[in-house]
Design a protein around this motif. Structure first.
Motif, mmCIF file in Angstrom:
data_model
loop_
_atom_site.group_PDB
_atom_site.id
_atom_site.type_symbol
_atom_site.label_atom_id
_atom_site.label_comp_id
_atom_site.label_asym_id
_atom_site.label_seq_id
_atom_site.Cartn_x
_atom_site.Cartn_y
_atom_site.Cartn_z
ATOM 1 N N ALA A 145 0.821 -1.209 0.000
ATOM 2 C CA ALA A 145 0.000 0.000 0.000
ATOM 3 C C ALA A 145 0.854 1.257 0.000
ATOM 4 O O ALA A 145 0.467 2.279 -0.589
ATOM 5 N N ASP A 146 2.031 1.227 0.620
ATOM 6 C CA ASP A 146 2.862 2.429 0.674
ATOM 7 C C ASP A 146 3.542 2.740 -0.650
ATOM 8 O O ASP A 146 4.205 3.774 -0.787
ATOM 9 N N ALA A 147 3.351 1.858 -1.659
ATOM 10 C CA ALA A 147 3.881 2.129 -2.989
ATOM 11 C C ALA A 147 2.836 2.786 -3.890
ATOM 12 O O ALA A 147 3.108 3.075 -5.057
ATOM 13 N N MET A 148 1.649 3.023 -3.318
ATOM 14 C CA MET A 148 0.536 3.562 -4.090
ATOM 15 C C MET A 148 0.245 4.995 -3.672
ATOM 16 O O MET A 148 0.272 5.323 -2.474
ATOM 17 N N PRO A 149 -0.110 5.869 -4.646
ATOM 18 C CA PRO A 149 -0.540 7.223 -4.287
ATOM 19 C C PRO A 149 -1.829 7.176 -3.472
ATOM 20 O O PRO A 149 -2.614 6.225 -3.557
ATOM 21 N N ALA A 150 -2.049 8.237 -2.721
ATOM 22 C CA ALA A 150 -3.213 8.257 -1.835
ATOM 23 C C ALA A 150 -4.494 8.674 -2.547
ATOM 24 O O ALA A 150 -5.584 8.516 -1.997
ATOM 25 N N ASP A 151 -4.385 9.213 -3.763
ATOM 26 C CA ASP A 151 -5.563 9.782 -4.427
ATOM 27 C C ASP A 151 -6.009 8.978 -5.644
ATOM 28 O O ASP A 151 -6.546 9.529 -6.593
ATOM 29 N N LEU A 152 -5.809 7.676 -5.629
ATOM 30 C CA LEU A 152 -6.183 6.857 -6.779
ATOM 31 C C LEU A 152 -7.690 6.670 -6.871
ATOM 32 O O LEU A 152 -8.352 6.450 -5.846
ATOM 33 N N PRO A 153 -8.247 6.712 -8.087
ATOM 34 C CA PRO A 153 -9.633 6.273 -8.254
ATOM 35 C C PRO A 153 -9.662 4.751 -8.304
ATOM 36 O O PRO A 153 -8.638 4.112 -8.602
ATOM 37 N N PRO A 154 -10.790 4.131 -8.027
ATOM 38 C CA PRO A 154 -10.850 2.661 -8.065
ATOM 39 C C PRO A 154 -10.668 2.095 -9.471
ATOM 40 O O PRO A 154 -10.233 0.953 -9.611
ATOM 41 N N GLN A 155 -11.054 2.869 -10.488
ATOM 42 C CA GLN A 155 -10.986 2.390 -11.873
ATOM 43 C C GLN A 155 -10.479 3.511 -12.772
ATOM 44 O O GLN A 155 -10.809 4.670 -12.546
ATOM 45 N N TRP A 156 -9.714 3.161 -13.799
ATOM 46 C CA TRP A 156 -9.431 4.114 -14.873
ATOM 47 C C TRP A 156 -9.213 3.363 -16.178
ATOM 48 O O TRP A 156 -8.830 2.191 -16.187
ATOM 49 N N THR A 157 -9.539 4.063 -17.261
ATOM 50 C CA THR A 157 -9.422 3.490 -18.604
ATOM 51 C C THR A 157 -8.411 4.294 -19.403
ATOM 52 O O THR A 157 -8.368 5.519 -19.311
ATOM 53 N N VAL A 158 -7.605 3.607 -20.207
ATOM 54 C CA VAL A 158 -6.608 4.259 -21.055
ATOM 55 C C VAL A 158 -6.910 3.931 -22.511
ATOM 56 O O VAL A 158 -7.105 2.764 -22.865
ATOM 57 N N VAL A 159 -7.027 4.975 -23.323
ATOM 58 C CA VAL A 159 -7.103 4.808 -24.778
ATOM 59 C C VAL A 159 -5.866 5.476 -25.356
ATOM 60 O O VAL A 159 -5.652 6.678 -25.163
ATOM 61 N N ASN A 160 -5.045 4.716 -26.053
ATOM 62 C CA ASN A 160 -3.767 5.250 -26.538
ATOM 63 C C ASN A 160 -3.886 6.021 -27.846
ATOM 64 O O ASN A 160 -3.176 6.996 -28.059
ATOM 65 N N ASP A 161 -4.819 5.606 -28.721
ATOM 66 C CA ASP A 161 -4.846 6.211 -30.061
ATOM 67 C C ASP A 161 -6.234 6.049 -30.665
ATOM 68 O O ASP A 161 -6.750 4.936 -30.765
ATOM 69 N N TRP A 162 -6.852 7.167 -31.052
ATOM 70 C CA TRP A 162 -8.148 7.094 -31.733
ATOM 71 C C TRP A 162 -7.987 6.775 -33.217
ATOM 72 O O TRP A 162 -8.956 6.373 -33.865
ATOM 73 N N SER A 163 -6.785 6.973 -33.790
ATOM 74 C CA SER A 163 -6.620 6.829 -35.236
ATOM 75 C C SER A 163 -6.514 5.376 -35.687
ATOM 76 O O SER A 163 -6.548 5.085 -36.882
ATOM 77 N N VAL A 164 -6.389 4.461 -34.738
ATOM 78 C CA VAL A 164 -6.375 3.036 -35.070
ATOM 79 C C VAL A 164 -7.709 2.441 -34.627
ATOM 80 O O VAL A 164 -8.446 3.060 -33.844
ATOM 81 N N PRO A 165 -8.061 1.250 -35.098
ATOM 82 C CA PRO A 165 -9.320 0.637 -34.657
ATOM 83 C C PRO A 165 -9.380 0.524 -33.140
ATOM 84 O O PRO A 165 -8.360 0.321 -32.476
ATOM 85 N N ILE A 166 -10.584 0.674 -32.613
ATOM 86 C CA ILE A 166 -10.753 0.645 -31.171
ATOM 87 C C ILE A 166 -10.278 -0.671 -30.567
ATOM 88 O O ILE A 166 -9.851 -0.744 -29.416
ATOM 89 N N ASP A 167 -10.304 -1.757 -31.371
ATOM 90 C CA ASP A 167 -9.870 -3.063 -30.867
ATOM 91 C C ASP A 167 -8.439 -3.400 -31.266
ATOM 92 O O ASP A 167 -8.030 -4.568 -31.212
ATOM 93 N N ALA A 168 -7.629 -2.396 -31.669
ATOM 94 C CA ALA A 168 -6.220 -2.643 -31.992
ATOM 95 C C ALA A 168 -5.502 -3.159 -30.744
ATOM 96 O O ALA A 168 -5.785 -2.731 -29.626
ATOM 97 N N PRO A 169 -4.569 -4.115 -30.881
ATOM 98 C CA PRO A 169 -3.895 -4.695 -29.716
ATOM 99 C C PRO A 169 -3.296 -3.642 -28.784
ATOM 100 O O PRO A 169 -2.580 -2.738 -29.218
ATOM 101 N N GLY A 170 -3.620 -3.737 -27.515
ATOM 102 C CA GLY A 170 -3.080 -2.851 -26.504
ATOM 103 C C GLY A 170 -3.587 -1.428 -26.555
ATOM 104 O O GLY A 170 -3.072 -0.566 -25.831
#
Length: 628
Positions: A436-461
């Motif tokens: 727990a001491d390796a984690m920031p204190a202000d984390l939300p329980p969930q977050w989503t990352v989208v890396n690139d809109w210019s590729v298909p939404i189901d592109a790997p990673g």
């Protein structure tokens, strides 16, 4: 809902409009006379062939009553049991079906090949040394410090309110079992427009704030126009429980009689709501809004918005406007969902859920499915039906070719070499046990990352979801620790991994190196919020799951998560129904009816149960459903 809309669409072609409008009123009057209700890898400990283990809730309750053994024999002979319904697979669909049938007095047995229940949504425990501890073993040493990891989804909504259109909620209401719910309303996102991320509460007004900050000039007006067109369509859809759909004319009683106005509205709106979602036709031009809706559709059912039913998108838009909107999480983790459903089975005399019990074959006699054959000369006969909660390929593999011509035809059409049906891509998972001491204190329980809109939404990673459920429920990790679950949301191609099929991957250096390589986007997604996660000794346990993990432990063909059937596809392909051409054989889960996702598979389980119950039994069962 899709099954209901198929029925509605057929009605549109059979009945004059005036008859459709009159029918619900007539049926309402008639109903008054009716009496109304997964060490550094994902590895499995060796399971000895000592026969099945009977599930009890988290292995914490005493043994339950079991189906009677109707014949005993020596080792050379067959040991037989007989029940009303045999269900293959303890995924959420199979458990939903089983618990509903058990609630109506049927003798049901659920057979799960894994040592944990829950299927693609199961939970597994790992100790501080990274060793997997099956729940049966953990029950003997309950004080063992463990990280409880989720093998599947971690995003839930519509489950904490008493009144809800969520099918899983309805199943809980009908079986009288349910987890305790923890609610939260903060969601984090890292999008190409805002790589450093944002956090906002969910709901319509906060979504408008997102559009104001990151959308183009027309984003807000496009959203308002879209909502204006879709919200009226949602009124009928959200007022009808898909758990009350049945595959015969009895639907006129189970839906038409109890929800006449909503039923009539769905019939009238059917051409619109069964059409594929078309953003341009609906006047949406803002690129940010288009991309965001693609993301939501993809997270919901593994397809971009243009491959999604308008009904699903209308449901999603309306959900933004739900007063007091919150996200839900089951106390005890996702495993609590499967446990509640399993209690709904095992609390009834003669009913059970058995783990480490693999089915070898579905038996067919006189052109009817009559039971299943297990290992070590064990057979369970089914007086009424066999239900498969396995995927299509696994289900068909259990029935030898040549026993039923109609089933063979369907087998060739759905999974044969010439089948045009595609599978959803698989997942990569990264499970971390951290201090727990390796984690920031202000984390939300969930977050989503989208890396690139210019590729298909189901592109790997490209799309990655990160969950820290121990922020919501600290019991999911040892004291002073947290669990992190990051996964690539249905975008990992099996082709990358298939060269390792049949190999001992545990000692294969090439496979292990590929795991590390393909896990990198998930590490990077976690580092968006925990930049020092790979520094120092904060990470206690690391496990990486691949498509081969899913194929091995969950018996998923090519590690798939269901069928990828776009709405309105040119070939006219539809999801298979709960019925099969072989009498006595039924199916439920993500390969049927509404497709993938927790609500969808719960709905399929209910619809399968409905197909095995009389209209009157179903109506008595459905009486417990609270829509709002």
């Amino acid at each position: 809902i899709f099954s209901l809309l198929q029925i509605a669409h057929s009605f549109l072609h059979r009945l004059p409009l005036q008859h459709m409008l009159k029918a619900p009123l007539i049926l309402t009057s008639a109903s008054l006379a009716v009496s109304l209700r997964i060490s550094q890898r994902w590895t499995s400990p060796q399971v000895s062939d000592r026969g099945p283990r009977v599930w009890s809730p988290c292995a914490r309750r005493s043994d339950r009553s079991q189906p009677a053994v109707v014949a005993t024999a020596t080792a050379a002979e067959v040991v037989e049991e007989e029940v009303d319904v045999v269900i293959i697979g303890a995924g959420l669909g199979g458990l939903s079906c089983a618990s509903l049938l058990a609630s109506r007095g049927l003798q049901v047995v659920v057979l799960e090949q894994h040592y944990e229940i829950g299927g693609c949504a199961h939970e597994f425990a790992v100790d501080m040394q990274g060793r997997t501890i099956p729940s049966v073993a953990l029950a003997a040493k309950p004080d063992t410090p463990v990280f409880r990891f989720e093998a599947g989804p971690s995003l839930y909504s519509g489950l904490s309110p008493t009144g809800s259109p969520n099918p899983l909620k309805h199943v809980f209401q009908m079986i009288g079992e349910e987890p305790e719910w923890i609610t939260y309303d903060t969601w984090g996102a890292h999008l190409p427009e805002v790589p450093d991320g944002y956090e906002l509460s969910i709901g319509a007004e906060n979504f408008k704030e997102i559009l104001r900050r990151y959308g183009g000039p027309t984003a807000l007006s496009d959203w308002a126009q879209l909502a204006e067109q879709l919200r009226p369509l949602s009124q009928g859809v959200m007022a009808l429980p898909s758990t009350a759909v049945r595959p015969d004319i009895g639907v006129l009683l189970t839906l038409g009689a109890r929800y006449p106005l909503a039923f009539a509205r769905v019939l009238l709106d059917a051409p619109k709501i069964i059409a594929p979602f078309d953003l341009e036709a609906l006047g949406v031009t803002d690129s940010f809004l288009k991309n965001y809706l693609d993301l939501i559709a993809f997270l919901l059912q593994g397809l971009p918005s243009n491959g999604t039913l308008t009904a699903v998108m209308a449901y999603m838009v309306e959900d933004f406007y739900r007063p007091g909107a919150v996200m839900d999480f089951p106390k005890g983790g996702s495993g609590a969902i499967a446990a509640a459903l399993a209690r709904g089975v095992s609390k009834h005399n003669g009913c059970s859920v058995r783990t480490s019990t693999a089915v070898k074959q579905i038996e067919v006699h006189d052109d009817r499915a009559t039971g299943v054959l297990l290992r070590a000369n064990r057979r369970i006969k089914a007086r009424k039906a066999v239900v498969s909660n396995a995927d299509l390929h696994t289900t068909f593999a259990l029935v030898p070719i040549g026993l039923n011509p109609a089933l063979d035809d369907e087998r060739e059409r759905l999974v044969g070499d010439k089948s045009s049906i595609e599978l959803c891509k698989s997942f990569m998972h990264l499970h971390l046990g951290v201090r727990a001491d390796a984690m920031p204190a202000d984390l939300p329980p969930q977050w989503t990352v989208v890396n690139d809109w210019s590729v298909p939404i189901d592109a790997p990673g490209n799309v990655i979801v990160v969950s820290v459920p121990s922020l919501l429920d600290p019991t999911l990790a040892p004291a002073g620790h947290h669990v992190i679950h990051a996964y690539t949301a249905g975008n990992e191609p099996y082709e990358v991994w298939e060269r390792f099929e049949g190999q001992d991957t545990k000692s294969n250096q090439e496979y292990q190196a590929l795991k590390v390589e393909r896990a990198e986007p998930m590490w990077e997604a976690i580092e968006r919020r925990v930049p020092s996660i790979r520094n120092g000794d904060g990470v206690v346990v690391t496990q990486i799951g691949t498509p081969l993990t899913h194929a091995r432990f969950l018996k998923r063909h090519r590690g798939n998560y269901g069928l990828a059937i776009p709405a309105g596809n040119a070939a006219g392909i539809e999801f298979p129904t709960v019925n099969t051409p072989l009498p006595g054989l039924y199916r439920c889960g993500d390969s049927t009816t509404a497709g993938i996702g927790v609500p969808a598979v719960a709905s399929s389980g209910a619809q399968c149960a409905n197909a095995l119950l009389s209209v009157w039994d179903q109506m008595q069962m459905n009486a417990a459903i609270v829509m709002k």
